[in-house]
Design a protein around this motif. Structure first.
Motif, PDB file in Angstrom:
ATOM      1  N   GLY A   1       0.886  -1.307  -0.095  1.00  0.00           N
ATOM      2  CA  GLY A   1      -0.236   0.086  -0.043  1.00  0.00           C
ATOM      3  C   GLY A   1       0.744   1.261  -0.053  1.00  0.00           C
ATOM      4  N   TYR A   2       0.955   2.005  -1.087  1.00  0.00           N
ATOM      5  CA  TYR A   2       1.701   3.169  -1.282  1.00  0.00           C
ATOM      6  C   TYR A   2       1.262   4.365  -0.193  1.00  0.00           C
ATOM      7  N   GLY A   3       2.358   4.724   0.341  1.00  0.00           N
ATOM      8  CA  GLY A   3       2.006   5.923   1.154  1.00  0.00           C
ATOM      9  C   GLY A   3       1.451   5.745   2.820  1.00  0.00           C
ATOM     10  N   ILE A   4       1.672   4.299   2.983  1.00  0.00           N
ATOM     11  CA  ILE A   4       1.097   3.791   4.329  1.00  0.00           C
ATOM     12  C   ILE A   4       2.258   3.381   5.121  1.00  0.00           C
ATOM     13  N   TYR A   5       2.512   3.871   6.422  1.00  0.00           N
ATOM     14  CA  TYR A   5       3.390   3.545   7.160  1.00  0.00           C
ATOM     15  C   TYR A   5       3.047   3.341   8.540  1.00  0.00           C
ATOM     16  N   THR A   6       3.623   2.726   9.318  1.00  0.00           N
ATOM     17  CA  THR A   6       3.439   2.722  10.732  1.00  0.00           C
ATOM     18  C   THR A   6       4.709   3.009  11.662  1.00  0.00           C
ATOM     19  N   TYR A   7       4.485   3.891  12.640  1.00  0.00           N
ATOM     20  CA  TYR A   7       5.663   4.220  13.691  1.00  0.00           C
ATOM     21  C   TYR A   7       5.539   3.396  14.925  1.00  0.00           C
ATOM     22  N   VAL A   8       7.011   2.877  14.848  1.00  0.00           N
ATOM     23  CA  VAL A   8       7.178   2.047  16.134  1.00  0.00           C
ATOM     24  C   VAL A   8       8.115   2.638  17.060  1.00  0.00           C
ATOM     25  N   SER A   9       7.732   2.734  18.408  1.00  0.00           N
ATOM     26  CA  SER A   9       8.486   3.630  19.297  1.00  0.00           C
ATOM     27  C   SER A   9       9.374   2.374  19.932  1.00  0.00           C
ATOM     28  N   PRO A  10      10.746   2.766  20.196  1.00  0.00           N
ATOM     29  CA  PRO A  10      11.638   1.873  21.108  1.00  0.00           C
ATOM     30  C   PRO A  10      11.053   1.396  22.372  1.00  0.00           C
TER      31      PRO A  10
ATOM     32  N   GLU B   1       8.090   0.344  22.621  1.00  0.00           N
ATOM     33  CA  GLU B   1       7.183  -0.806  22.444  1.00  0.00           C
ATOM     34  C   GLU B   1       7.914  -2.137  22.252  1.00  0.00           C
ATOM     35  N   ILE B   2       9.095  -2.190  21.869  1.00  0.00           N
ATOM     36  CA  ILE B   2       9.937  -3.340  21.640  1.00  0.00           C
ATOM     37  C   ILE B   2      10.779  -3.703  23.072  1.00  0.00           C
ATOM     38  N   LYS B   3      10.578  -5.003  23.264  1.00  0.00           N
ATOM     39  CA  LYS B   3      11.249  -5.552  24.454  1.00  0.00           C
ATOM     40  C   LYS B   3      12.747  -5.620  24.452  1.00  0.00           C
ATOM     41  N   SER B   4      13.383  -5.900  23.098  1.00  0.00           N
ATOM     42  CA  SER B   4      14.718  -5.994  23.164  1.00  0.00           C
ATOM     43  C   SER B   4      15.577  -4.684  23.036  1.00  0.00           C
ATOM     44  N   LYS B   5      16.644  -4.733  23.899  1.00  0.00           N
ATOM     45  CA  LYS B   5      17.571  -3.572  23.864  1.00  0.00           C
ATOM     46  C   LYS B   5      18.187  -3.215  22.289  1.00  0.00           C
ATOM     47  N   LYS B   6      18.355  -4.340  21.598  1.00  0.00           N
ATOM     48  CA  LYS B   6      18.869  -4.108  20.420  1.00  0.00           C
ATOM     49  C   LYS B   6      17.995  -4.845  19.417  1.00  0.00           C
ATOM     50  N   PRO B   7      16.881  -4.376  19.067  1.00  0.00           N
ATOM     51  CA  PRO B   7      16.082  -5.233  18.188  1.00  0.00           C
ATOM     52  C   PRO B   7      16.526  -5.165  16.732  1.00  0.00           C
ATOM     53  N   ASP B   8      16.317  -6.369  16.009  1.00  0.00           N
ATOM     54  CA  ASP B   8      16.500  -6.515  14.582  1.00  0.00           C
ATOM     55  C   ASP B   8      15.284  -6.034  13.511  1.00  0.00           C
TER      56      ASP B   8
END
Length: 146
Positions: free
Chosen positions: A92-101, A103-110
C-alpha cells in the motif's frame, strides 16, 4: 517521569507522544496525512484532488491495513533521524506505521522484530480503524482546535 494512565500498558505510548513522533518522522513537504490509533498513518501527496481525507484514509486502511497469513508481505524498516523509533512500510503506497523503542522489548531489536511488530499494529488499525488526527495543508481549523 509522568505516570501513565491506568488503562495504558507500560509498553504503549500516549496519543500525544505518538502524534509528536509521527510529525517528526514525516518529511515536511508532505502536509496532508491521517494518523490512526495504533500508529499507522497515510500520506497523501495529491490531497488537492481528494475532497474528504478521512473517507479516503478509511478506505485505504481497510483495503491495505489488515494482515493475512496466507499473503506473505514484505516490509521495510526505516530508522528515524528526527526522532526515536522506526517506520515500517509495506503493501500500500504511502502507508506507514510508527514503532517506538519503548514498544519493543529487546535492547537491540533487529529489523524482523520491528517489522513484525509494526505489521501487527497496522493490522489492528486495518481491522478497527480509529482516526486520531487529520493533518491537511490549508485546512481551516475548527474553533475547538485553535
Amino acid at each position: 517521569m509522568k505516570q501513565k494512565a491506568d488503562h495504558q500498558k507500560a509498553d504503549e505510548i500516549s496519543e500525544t507522544e505518538l502524534l509528536h513522533h509521527v510529525r517528526l518522522s514525516i518529511n515536511t513537504k508532505f502536509q496532508n496525512w491521517v494518523l490512526f490509533k495504533n500508529g499507522t498513518y497515510i500520506i497523501f501527496e495529491q490531497a488537492d484532488e481528494i475532497s474528504n481525507l478521512e473517507r479516503k484514509a478509511l478506505k485505504l486502511i481497510k483495503q491495505f491495513g489488515p494482515v493475512y497469513t496466507e499473503r506473505s508481505e514484505d516490509f521495510d524498516v526505516t530508522d528515524l533521524k528526527n526522532t526515536e523509533g522506526w517506520i515500517v512500510s509495506g503493501h500500500g503506497y504511502g502507508i506507514y506505521t510508527y514503532v517506538s523503542p519503548q514498544e519493543i522489548k529487546s535492547k537491540k531489536p533487529d529489523t524482523t522484530i520491528i517489522g513484525l511488530y509494526g505489521r501487527g499494529k497496522r493490522d489492528l488499525d486495518g481491522r478497527n480503524p480509529i482516526i486520531i488526527h487529520i493533518n491537511r495543508q490549508n485546512y481551516p481549523q475548527r474553533d475547538h482546535e485553535k
